[in-house]
Every structure is written in structure tokens, then in C-alpha cells.
Design a protein around this motif. Sequence first.
Motif, PDB file in Angstrom:
ATOM      1  N   ALA A 104       0.663  -1.141   0.030  1.00 14.96           N
ATOM      2  CA  ALA A 104       0.071  -0.052  -0.129  1.00 14.96           C
ATOM      3  C   ALA A 104       0.925   1.133  -0.024  1.00 14.96           C
ATOM      4  O   ALA A 104       2.134   1.081   0.439  1.00 14.96           O
ATOM      5  CB  ALA A 104      -0.905  -0.096   1.207  1.00 14.96           C
ATOM      6  N   LYS A 105       0.363   2.248  -0.411  1.00 10.22           N
ATOM      7  CA  LYS A 105       0.914   3.524  -0.502  1.00 10.22           C
ATOM      8  C   LYS A 105       0.376   4.666   0.314  1.00 10.22           C
ATOM      9  O   LYS A 105      -0.818   5.035   0.146  1.00 10.22           O
ATOM     10  CB  LYS A 105       1.240   4.156  -2.018  1.00 10.22           C
ATOM     11  CG  LYS A 105       1.831   3.087  -2.809  1.00 10.22           C
ATOM     12  CD  LYS A 105       1.528   3.264  -4.326  1.00 10.22           C
ATOM     13  CE  LYS A 105       2.211   2.063  -5.281  1.00 10.22           C
ATOM     14  NZ  LYS A 105       2.200   2.432  -6.604  1.00 10.22           N
ATOM     15  N   GLY A 106       1.113   5.173   1.188  1.00  7.68           N
ATOM     16  CA  GLY A 106       0.607   6.327   2.100  1.00  7.68           C
ATOM     17  C   GLY A 106       1.239   6.654   3.106  1.00  7.68           C
ATOM     18  O   GLY A 106       2.124   6.189   3.692  1.00  7.68           O
ATOM     19  N   ILE A 107       1.083   7.849   3.860  1.00  9.01           N
ATOM     20  CA  ILE A 107       1.447   8.100   4.952  1.00  9.01           C
ATOM     21  C   ILE A 107       0.591   8.418   6.279  1.00  9.01           C
ATOM     22  O   ILE A 107      -0.439   8.859   6.075  1.00  9.01           O
ATOM     23  CB  ILE A 107       2.180   9.595   4.889  1.00  9.01           C
ATOM     24  CG1 ILE A 107       3.246   9.709   3.761  1.00  9.01           C
ATOM     25  CG2 ILE A 107       2.965  10.127   6.110  1.00  9.01           C
ATOM     26  CD1 ILE A 107       3.726  11.174   3.205  1.00  9.01           C
ATOM     27  N   GLU A 108       0.807   7.794   7.417  1.00  6.02           N
ATOM     28  CA  GLU A 108      -0.312   7.812   8.380  1.00  6.02           C
ATOM     29  C   GLU A 108      -0.311   9.197   9.063  1.00  6.02           C
ATOM     30  O   GLU A 108       0.784   9.819   9.214  1.00  6.02           O
ATOM     31  CB  GLU A 108       0.370   6.909   9.645  1.00  6.02           C
ATOM     32  CG  GLU A 108      -0.831   6.642  10.658  1.00  6.02           C
ATOM     33  CD  GLU A 108      -0.338   5.854  11.546  1.00  6.02           C
ATOM     34  OE1 GLU A 108      -1.201   4.923  12.043  1.00  6.02           O
ATOM     35  OE2 GLU A 108       0.865   5.757  12.136  1.00  6.02           O
ATOM     36  N   GLU A 109      -1.491  10.047   9.033  1.00  2.00           N
ATOM     37  CA  GLU A 109      -1.531  11.106   9.263  1.00  2.00           C
ATOM     38  C   GLU A 109      -1.237  11.560  10.452  1.00  2.00           C
ATOM     39  O   GLU A 109      -0.619  12.666  10.994  1.00  2.00           O
ATOM     40  CB  GLU A 109      -3.348  11.456   8.971  1.00  2.00           C
ATOM     41  CG  GLU A 109      -3.558  13.122   9.164  1.00  2.00           C
ATOM     42  CD  GLU A 109      -5.087  13.484   9.051  1.00  2.00           C
ATOM     43  OE1 GLU A 109      -5.542  14.263   9.531  1.00  2.00           O
ATOM     44  OE2 GLU A 109      -5.669  12.646   8.367  1.00  2.00           O
ATOM     45  N   LYS A 110      -1.576  10.625  11.630  1.00  2.00           N
ATOM     46  CA  LYS A 110      -1.327  11.141  13.186  1.00  2.00           C
ATOM     47  C   LYS A 110       0.245  11.316  13.212  1.00  2.00           C
ATOM     48  O   LYS A 110       0.865  11.961  13.732  1.00  2.00           O
ATOM     49  CB  LYS A 110      -1.979  10.030  14.156  1.00  2.00           C
ATOM     50  CG  LYS A 110      -1.857  10.700  15.547  1.00  2.00           C
ATOM     51  CD  LYS A 110      -2.714   9.805  16.357  1.00  2.00           C
ATOM     52  CE  LYS A 110      -2.536  10.479  17.785  1.00  2.00           C
ATOM     53  NZ  LYS A 110      -3.357   9.410  18.679  1.00  2.00           N
ATOM     54  N   SER A 111       1.047   9.998  12.880  1.00  2.00           N
ATOM     55  CA  SER A 111       2.481   9.706  13.203  1.00  2.00           C
ATOM     56  C   SER A 111       3.239  10.335  12.247  1.00  2.00           C
ATOM     57  O   SER A 111       4.614  10.350  12.364  1.00  2.00           O
ATOM     58  CB  SER A 111       2.490   8.272  13.476  1.00  2.00           C
ATOM     59  OG  SER A 111       2.353   7.667  12.186  1.00  2.00           O
ATOM     60  N   LEU A 112       2.720  10.449  10.912  1.00  2.00           N
ATOM     61  CA  LEU A 112       3.503  10.918   9.830  1.00  2.00           C
ATOM     62  C   LEU A 112       4.570   9.765   9.212  1.00  2.00           C
ATOM     63  O   LEU A 112       5.862  10.131   8.784  1.00  2.00           O
ATOM     64  CB  LEU A 112       4.398  12.309  10.021  1.00  2.00           C
ATOM     65  CG  LEU A 112       3.548  13.329  10.137  1.00  2.00           C
ATOM     66  CD1 LEU A 112       4.351  14.802  10.443  1.00  2.00           C
ATOM     67  CD2 LEU A 112       2.358  13.527   9.286  1.00  2.00           C
ATOM     68  N   LEU A 113       4.153   8.530   9.931  1.00  2.00           N
ATOM     69  CA  LEU A 113       5.055   7.278   9.449  1.00  2.00           C
ATOM     70  C   LEU A 113       4.620   6.655   8.076  1.00  2.00           C
ATOM     71  O   LEU A 113       3.546   6.928   7.796  1.00  2.00           O
ATOM     72  CB  LEU A 113       4.806   6.348  10.531  1.00  2.00           C
ATOM     73  CG  LEU A 113       5.426   6.550  11.861  1.00  2.00           C
ATOM     74  CD1 LEU A 113       5.100   5.549  12.925  1.00  2.00           C
ATOM     75  CD2 LEU A 113       6.999   6.870  11.763  1.00  2.00           C
ATOM     76  N   GLU A 278      -6.591   7.066  -2.015  1.00  2.00           N
ATOM     77  CA  GLU A 278      -5.453   7.297  -1.143  1.00  2.00           C
ATOM     78  C   GLU A 278      -4.989   8.809  -0.873  1.00  2.00           C
ATOM     79  O   GLU A 278      -4.595   8.911   0.182  1.00  2.00           O
ATOM     80  CB  GLU A 278      -4.218   6.342  -1.439  1.00  2.00           C
ATOM     81  CG  GLU A 278      -4.719   4.847  -1.600  1.00  2.00           C
ATOM     82  CD  GLU A 278      -4.638   4.145  -0.197  1.00  2.00           C
ATOM     83  OE1 GLU A 278      -4.439   4.747   0.671  1.00  2.00           O
ATOM     84  OE2 GLU A 278      -4.450   3.044  -0.158  1.00  2.00           O
ATOM     85  N   GLY A 279      -5.185   9.321  -1.855  1.00  2.00           N
ATOM     86  CA  GLY A 279      -4.527  10.917  -1.924  1.00  2.00           C
ATOM     87  C   GLY A 279      -5.204  11.696  -1.148  1.00  2.00           C
ATOM     88  O   GLY A 279      -4.645  12.886  -0.403  1.00  2.00           O
ATOM     89  N   VAL A 280      -6.558  11.495  -0.942  1.00  2.00           N
ATOM     90  CA  VAL A 280      -7.197  12.217   0.186  1.00  2.00           C
ATOM     91  C   VAL A 280      -6.935  12.031   1.544  1.00  2.00           C
ATOM     92  O   VAL A 280      -6.471  12.971   2.212  1.00  2.00           O
ATOM     93  CB  VAL A 280      -8.669  11.999  -0.107  1.00  2.00           C
ATOM     94  CG1 VAL A 280      -9.649  12.835   1.082  1.00  2.00           C
ATOM     95  CG2 VAL A 280      -9.184  12.400  -1.338  1.00  2.00           C
ATOM     96  N   TYR A 281      -6.423  10.792   1.914  1.00  2.00           N
ATOM     97  CA  TYR A 281      -5.690  10.520   3.120  1.00  2.00           C
ATOM     98  C   TYR A 281      -4.526  10.791   3.422  1.00  2.00           C
ATOM     99  O   TYR A 281      -4.008  11.024   4.617  1.00  2.00           O
ATOM    100  CB  TYR A 281      -6.057   9.040   3.519  1.00  2.00           C
ATOM    101  CG  TYR A 281      -7.505   8.427   3.338  1.00  2.00           C
ATOM    102  CD1 TYR A 281      -8.418   8.794   4.660  1.00  2.00           C
ATOM    103  CD2 TYR A 281      -8.185   8.054   2.464  1.00  2.00           C
ATOM    104  CE1 TYR A 281      -9.544   8.327   4.861  1.00  2.00           C
ATOM    105  CE2 TYR A 281      -9.573   7.599   2.235  1.00  2.00           C
ATOM    106  CZ  TYR A 281     -10.098   7.897   3.636  1.00  2.00           C
ATOM    107  OH  TYR A 281     -11.525   7.487   3.607  1.00  2.00           O
ATOM    108  N   SER A 282      -3.819  10.993   2.237  1.00  2.00           N
ATOM    109  CA  SER A 282      -2.315  11.327   2.486  1.00  2.00           C
ATOM    110  C   SER A 282      -1.931  12.793   2.324  1.00  2.00           C
ATOM    111  O   SER A 282      -0.921  13.102   2.512  1.00  2.00           O
ATOM    112  CB  SER A 282      -1.333  10.603   1.367  1.00  2.00           C
ATOM    113  OG  SER A 282      -1.384   9.242   1.583  1.00  2.00           O
ATOM    114  N   ALA A 283      -2.790  13.658   1.802  1.00  2.00           N
ATOM    115  CA  ALA A 283      -2.753  14.885   1.605  1.00  2.00           C
ATOM    116  C   ALA A 283      -2.181  15.674   2.864  1.00  2.00           C
ATOM    117  O   ALA A 283      -1.275  16.458   2.761  1.00  2.00           O
ATOM    118  CB  ALA A 283      -4.001  15.688   0.858  1.00  2.00           C
ATOM    119  N   LYS A 284      -3.053  15.583   3.734  1.00  2.00           N
ATOM    120  CA  LYS A 284      -2.675  16.434   5.162  1.00  2.00           C
ATOM    121  C   LYS A 284      -1.423  15.752   5.685  1.00  2.00           C
ATOM    122  O   LYS A 284      -0.623  16.556   6.120  1.00  2.00           O
ATOM    123  CB  LYS A 284      -3.757  15.996   6.151  1.00  2.00           C
ATOM    124  CG  LYS A 284      -5.131  16.911   5.847  1.00  2.00           C
ATOM    125  CD  LYS A 284      -6.049  16.348   6.813  1.00  2.00           C
ATOM    126  CE  LYS A 284      -7.494  17.132   6.700  1.00  2.00           C
ATOM    127  NZ  LYS A 284      -8.340  16.950   7.815  1.00  2.00           N
TER     128      LYS A 284
END
Length: 332
Positions: A104-113, A278-284
Motif C-alpha cells: 500500500a502507499k500512504g503516510i499515516e496522518e497522526k504519526s507521519l510514518l 488514497e490521495g485524500v488521506y495522504s494529503a494532510k
Amino acid sequence: MAKISVLGSGAWGTALAMLLSDNGHEVLLWSPFAEHTEELRRTRKSSALGGLELPAGMQFTSDMKKAGERQDAIVLATASVYTRGVARELRPYVKTGQLLVCVAKGIEEKSLLFQTDEVQEEIPDAVVACLSGPSHAEEVARRLPTTCVAGAADSAVAEQVQELFMNRVFRVYTSTDVKGIELGGAVKNVIALAAGIADGLGYGDNTKAALITRGIAETARLGVKIGAHWETFAGLTGIGDLIVTCASMHSRNRRAGILIGRGKPVEEAMREVGQVVEGVYSAKAALALAEREQVEMPIVDVVNRVLFSELPAAEAVRMLMERDPIAEWNYL
């Protein structure tokens, strides 16, 4: 032949399960939904892939214990927003040294991991790698020629992943630049939203080319700041993945962007696409990471404003075009 579980029966997880089965591996596809598992067993077709027939040897389960125990490798293929939860559920069944491959591709919003960091945090005794690149599930499932990159801090682990996945239609390279691979995979979804918005506004190829090239420039700036290699962003998991995601109607991010550019609210656009965008969740998260590292990412910034601050899409483009004049590259 290896025993491999693929966690996630959406389009990407199913396509990779088909690929691994083609390679002669014993593949178990896990879904969290018992009714979906039963449908797969009964029909042996994937609705996520337009009804494509699944390989005869592929097995299915909704039992995480069965999926997690006694496997040579486990592929985590759920949407990025579910990665941590799935890893936490998997943890009791994972042996020390277990190979886990994040796709999967993304950055966790809370931790930025990134995805591999989340999994390693939840399952510290596992060996965690990633697989990424320009690879629409629909085309991988149809056995169309595709190239990806296997990433791991240890090159021997990356080579192990390469050996599992590579065949005559799926070429796999290796890299130890996991941060660069995962950053490119996450931010390209945000840039693809911008490309889709531009399409929805009726703009042309010039605009698309500008978004792709300036998008990779700002992604690379952030990548170098967090310790990634610049060359990664010129490769498959950088510019390669960005091109395919910005240009193809297979891209759910581009499709959502088109709808937003035509004036639809974000939530309505996501519902119409019918899959996780996914981009909506990774944007922030991408913007927060850039702000933490004090790196300017103007495209990511205006996408966030369009998504979450009701900035009109046409105004976002005007803001980008009217920024202060600068040199293209700092060395100039």
C-alpha cells in the motif's frame, strides 16, 4: 515454491495474489469479510477486477490466524488507512524474522510514518520490505508487462522479495532507499488528485506536464530532506509511478480529482469512485511532513486547500501560476 498469504482482497491484493500463484507459490488470499471470502470460493472470480477468473490453486480465508501462521512471506495489501490495524491483528501469529511485504502507499496522518514504519512498530520482530512502482492492478491481473521496485534496508531482503514476485511479465528491481520509495508512492496520489482536478477544469496536456514535473520536484525536495536519495525520484517509484497515476483512468485519485474539478464535493467524488482514494488521506500527512521539515510543496498545499478548506479549484491553479518567479533548480 513458497507459502504466501496476501492480506487484502481488493484489486491490488488480488492481482498480486494472481501473480504469485502464476509463479508457482502456494497463495492464500485473506479478506476481513466472510461473505466476500465465500463468494471468491464459490465463483473463483474477482469482482474487484471486473470478474477475472482466479488461478485454480489459490485459496481463500477470513481467518487471520490461518493467514498469519507458518507462511514464508505475508503481503499487506489493504488500503493504507487500514495498515496499522491489520498489522496489529496479525501480530500474535507472526514468527520472529517473518518477511512482511507492504504494497500500500500512504503516510499515516497522526504519526507521519510510512507503511513499513507502521508495520515495524506493530510487529518489531518481523523483517519488513515494500514493493512499489507504476503498476495498476487491472493491468497486472491481465499479465501486461509491468516494472516495480522491491525495497528493504537490507539488499538481501529486497532480493528475496524480487525473487518471489519477478516473472516474464513482472520485472522487479531492488533498492535500499525505502524512504524514497514510500514517499514517492504516497505523494504521487496527491499530485494525481491535482492532475485530475486540472482535467476536470478542462485544462490540457501542458498543464498535466507541469503538474507532473513540478510535482516530482517538490517530492524530491522533501525526500532528500528526510534522507532519501534524489535518484529514486527519477526512477520507477518516483516519476514512473507519478506519470501512470496522473495519466490513467485506472487511477482512482485522478478520477476523484476530475469529479472535484467539475465541482463535486470531495465526499461525493469519493463515493462515486467507489474505492479508497488514497490521495485524500495522504494529503494532510504529506503537507504536515513538509511543514515539519520546512520544505515548500506548493502543489500539495493547494490540493489540501481544495480538499479541506473549500478553495475553488480554478483559484488553486491561479495561485500556483502567480507564485513569485524563481529558477527551476537551485543550482542555477
